[in-house]
Scaffold this active site. Structure first.
Site, PDB file in Angstrom:
ATOM      1  CG  ASN A 167      77.932  24.196  10.893  1.00 16.82           C
ATOM      2  OD1 ASN A 167      78.871  24.702  10.277  1.00 16.82           O
ATOM      3  ND2 ASN A 167      77.659  24.509  12.149  1.00 16.82           N
ATOM      4  CD  GLU A 184      59.749  23.283  27.704  1.00 16.48           C
ATOM      5  OE1 GLU A 184      59.567  24.517  27.877  1.00 16.48           O
ATOM      6  OE2 GLU A 184      60.141  22.516  28.585  1.00 16.48           O
ATOM      7  CB  CYS A 225      58.705  25.301  31.249  1.00 15.28           C
ATOM      8  SG  CYS A 225      60.273  24.494  31.590  1.00 15.28           S
TER       9      CYS A 225
END
Length: 644
Positions: free
Chosen positions: A301, A314, A348
């Site tokens: 786009n 992240e 994470c």
């Protein structure tokens, strides 16, 4: 009508009134990390969170979308199940629609003009107040919410939903202030140079994960503090806590439309926001696959946008512990258990692979396997539980699939590994020991309580010394090529030699080959000085292991090195320079703190823009240089144009 030193703010934001910044340079309140409460038995905070937890267990509120400050019912309802009791919901909620997202974009852009023109102090005050509200009035409520909604234990809830969110908001004001103070230091005579930190043109799309509510709060807050507006789509498994965060910001004075609250499915949200010409940035935390998809769609786009969108993300991690033979074994055991299994391995930064020398493995394996059965798994309402359940059915099936395949693999041995979904999505802490350093659970992100261990060989070095007519030889753990280390000459008991240390610098080896290194040192026997010539035969397995750690996986988020020897630590840090964005020395791979260890990784772990630092706030600015001339120009010619 305008007055000097003031400006008009739209009624839709703060009502029909005149506001101004203070006539002076403000100093923020002292900013420091929020202290974790202990929740010890008998404490008031323990009592408060127990009451709030029990109260939320009796409720199941219905949560609307919120656009331009108004609750919106779309007619499509979803529910957020409780992971440790999946027959029950903590809330139901309205799901966004593409039409609603388009309305939210329009409303946010209308709110933007007035919001970005507020002085930084006024914007920062909203977040400082929100932090104080969360630290006091809403602390028990937010902790209880993630205990139910994410199956976090009380301690894990405290360090995330309360403490880290508070830190993000408070330090955000400090970081923004520090950015504004970065100004040109050079000015020609008659010139004043300044730098303005403008917000981006357009809106920010903030897509947040289930596992850390603090990240959910931070991703829209960071750009908004810098004068931007944001559309916030929280993860479907975090809506209950996210709405509390939104309500706290509203109570703190965040104007309508500055953050649009849009729970629901990710696909219609992404499709609508990414095709808008006004997209200014994407702020994302989640899987690598989804971030890749978002990036590709932005690329497709690109010709449609008014400006090049910033992508800040992240994503995944395959975080490691590398253990050297000089490491403290008990410390390795305890750090690895916390790093791998707290919050069910869904951080994470959770430790999911470990490299251990063969010489230490029996002790480390025994220590971990003895402690694993002691880790209580259950409802977070049981305050002595170490672990809860994984987040949902999809996670349960994925993680249990890895465990099943490991049990069937001839290259793997599995400790623990039981799982049961009859009431909640419970999976025992699992340790896989593999002889294949490229086995799937060493390479792929699992996002569950699974640790895979590869045991590497360490061959002892051989020392042979000639002492006049007598020979002796001993073995001791040696070093590896290319660094200066310390070794000890072992005592020969029957000669009564005193133990002495020497320093030697081995020659750099070829990869994976044995190396001979010569050194000279002395020992004292009574008053006699004896010079010994020694040879160290070294097998370079530690270096190979560091290379394995670096090359095995596509991710580069967090990792840790455990060793006592500073030479070893320095060598490992250099070899693993690009293997992790956050590296820990003699500490677990989890637990970054805002303002202390800014967080983020590279490679397929994200853009490494370091949340919890001023660097991330800079990503949501578009600086403008301002030059003001004080002296009139008297001529158009230059001295060099004059005739001789």
């Amino acid at each position: 009508m305008m007055f000097r030193g003031v400006f008009k703010v739209e009624r839709s934001l703060v009502g029909r009134r005149w506001v101004s910044g203070i006539l002076g340079e403000s100093i923020l309140p002292k900013i420091s990390n929020e202290k974790c409460l202990t929740y010890a038995p008998g404490s008031s905070e323990r009592k408060n969170v127990r009451e709030e937890y029990d109260e939320q267990a009796r409720q199941c509120p219905h949560i609307p979308c919120v656009v331009n400050g108004k609750d919106v019912l779309t007619g499509t309802t979803m529910e957020q199940l409780i992971p440790h009791n999946h027959k029950k919901s903590i809330c139901t909620f309205e799901a966004l629609t593409p039409e609603l997202v388009e309305n939210a974009i329009d409303g946010a852009l209308k709110a933007k003009t007035s919001w970005e023109n507020l002085p930084l102090d006024e914007r920062a005050a909203v977040f400082l107040k929100a932090a104080d509200l969360l630290a006091t009035k809403y602390r028990a409520k937010i902790n209880a919410s993630v205990m139910h909604g994410q199956s976090k234990t009380l301690w894990q809830a405290e360090i995330d939903a309360a403490v880290e969110t508070i830190d993000f908001w408070r330090f955000g004001a400090k970081f923004a202030k520090s950015l504004y103070q970065i100004q040109p230091t050079e000015n020609d005579f008659g010139v004043w140079n300044r730098m303005e930190y403008r917000p981006l043109e357009g809106f920010v799309s903030a897509i947040t994960p289930f596992n850390f509510l603090a990240i959910g709060a931070n991703l829209p807050s960071t750009p908004v503090l810098m004068g931007n507006v944001a559309l916030w789509k929280p993860a479907e498994n975090s809506v209950h806590g996210a709405k509390i965060i939104y309500d706290v910001l509203t109570e703190a004075g965040l104007p309508e439309g500055v953050i649009q609250f849009l729970p629901g499915e990710g696909l219609p949200f992404a499709q609508t926001t990414l095709r808008s010409p006004d997209l200014a940035a994407v702020h994302f935390t989640g899987s690598t696959t989804v971030f890749d998809t978002l990036w590709n769609e932005v690329g497709k786009n690109l010709s449609n946008y008014k400006t090049y969108p910033r992508l800040v993300g992240e994503t995944g991690g395959k975080n490691f512990h590398v253990v050297h033979e000089t490491a403290d074994v008990d410390h390795v055991i305890n750090s690895t258990i916390r790093g791998a299994f707290e919050f069910q391995g869904q951080k994470c930064s959770a430790t999911s692979r470990m490299y251990v020398p063969k010489s230490l493995w029996p002790r480390i394996r025994e220590g971990i396997t003895q402690k694993l059965p002691e880790l209580k798994i259950g409802s977070p309402g049981e305050f002595d539980a170490f672990m809860g359940a994984v987040i949902n059915r999809r996670a349960f099936d994925r993680v249990s699939g890895y465990i099943k395949r490991a049990k069937e693999s001839p290259s793997c041995q599995v400790d623990g590994g039981a799982f049961d979904d009859s009431k909640g999505y419970f999976i025992e802490p699992t340790m896989i020991t593999t002889t294949d350093p490229s086995y799937e659970s060493m390479r792929e992100e699992i996002f569950g309580p699974v640790l895979t261990v590869y045991v590497y060989e360490v061959l002892s070095s051989k020392i042979s010394c000639n002492r006049r007519t007598e020979n002796y030889s001993e073995t001791f753990p040696g070093a590896y090529g290319g660094i200066r280390v310390r070794a000890s000459l072992l005592r020969v008991a029957h000669l009564g030699l005193r133990k002495r240390t020497c320093e030697y610098s081995p020659i750099a080896p070829s990869h994976g080959k044995k190396v001979q290194t010569q050194a000279a040192f002395w020992v004292q026997f009574h008053s006699l000085i004896i010079v010994c010539s020694c040879w160290f035969l070294q097998d370079d397995k530690f270096e190979e292991t560091l290379e394995l750690c670096d090359k095995t996986t596509a991710y580069a988020l967090t990792g840790a090195v455990f060793a006592r020897d500073r030479g070893v630590i320095n060598y490992a840090l250099n070899k693993l320079r690009h293997t992790a964005g956050n590296i820990y020395i003699n500490d677990k791979s989890t637990g970054s703190i805002v303002g202390q260890q800014p967080f983020g990784g590279s490679r397929k772990s994200g853009t490494n823009d370091k949340s919890g630092s001023a660097n991330c706030y800079m990503r949501f600015c578009s600086p403008r240089s301002i030059k003001e001339n004080f002296l009139p120009l008297g001529d158009v010619s230059y001295p060099s144009m004059a005739s001789e």
